[in-house]
Design a protein around this motif. Structure first.
Motif, PDB file in Angstrom:
ATOM      1  N   LYS A  54       0.829  -1.204   0.000  1.00  0.00           N
ATOM      2  CA  LYS A  54       0.000   0.000   0.000  1.00  0.00           C
ATOM      3  C   LYS A  54       0.864   1.255   0.000  1.00  0.00           C
ATOM      4  CE  LYS A  54      -3.957  -2.087   2.258  1.00  0.00           C
ATOM      5  NZ  LYS A  54      -4.719  -2.204   3.519  1.00  0.00           N
ATOM      6  N   GLY A  55       2.056   1.173   0.547  1.00  0.00           N
ATOM      7  CA  GLY A  55       2.935   2.332   0.607  1.00  0.00           C
ATOM      8  C   GLY A  55       3.713   2.585  -0.683  1.00  0.00           C
ATOM      9  N   VAL A  56       3.647   1.645  -1.614  1.00  0.00           N
ATOM     10  CA  VAL A  56       4.372   1.808  -2.883  1.00  0.00           C
ATOM     11  C   VAL A  56       3.464   2.521  -3.878  1.00  0.00           C
ATOM     12  CG1 VAL A  56       5.428   0.582  -4.814  1.00  0.00           C
ATOM     13  CG2 VAL A  56       5.731  -0.270  -2.489  1.00  0.00           C
ATOM     14  N   GLN A  57       4.010   3.519  -4.537  1.00  0.00           N
ATOM     15  CA  GLN A  57       3.246   4.247  -5.543  1.00  0.00           C
ATOM     16  C   GLN A  57       3.590   3.678  -6.922  1.00  0.00           C
ATOM     17  OE1 GLN A  57       4.141   8.379  -5.208  1.00  0.00           O
ATOM     18  NE2 GLN A  57       2.885   8.640  -3.384  1.00  0.00           N
ATOM     19  N   PHE A  58       2.553   3.263  -7.624  1.00  0.00           N
ATOM     20  CA  PHE A  58       2.749   2.762  -8.972  1.00  0.00           C
ATOM     21  C   PHE A  58       2.480   3.902  -9.955  1.00  0.00           C
ATOM     22  CE2 PHE A  58       1.501  -1.001  -6.519  1.00  0.00           C
ATOM     23  CZ  PHE A  58       2.563  -1.834  -6.824  1.00  0.00           C
ATOM     24  N   SER A  59       3.330   4.010 -10.954  1.00  0.00           N
ATOM     25  CA  SER A  59       3.131   5.103 -11.904  1.00  0.00           C
ATOM     26  C   SER A  59       2.510   4.651 -13.195  1.00  0.00           C
ATOM     27  CB  SER A  59       4.454   5.778 -12.220  1.00  0.00           C
ATOM     28  OG  SER A  59       5.455   4.860 -12.490  1.00  0.00           O
TER      29      SER A  59
END
Length: 59
Positions: A54-59
């Motif tokens: 959840k803390g990882v931002q996907f671009s």
């Protein structure tokens, strides 16, 4: 000398052949230990991975 080495190698091979029940027991005990640890730590590990994803931002 080569004959002695060959005989010693054959002795070692025959000595190790009877240790199969020991390895089976070690394998079963290891599997049981993993299952017990997973029963206690499984939910915490799932939460840990979920929070990390959840803390990882996907671009």
């Amino acid at each position: 000398m080569l004959k002695r080495m060959r005989l010693r190698a054959q002795e070692l091979i025959h000595d190790e052949a009877g240790d199969v029940p020991g390895w089976v027991l070690i394998t079963i005990m290891t599997a049981a230990l993993v299952m017990v640890i997973w029963a206690f730590a499984g939910p915490a590990l799932v939460d840990l991975v979920d929070n990390a994803l959840k803390g990882v931002q996907f671009s």
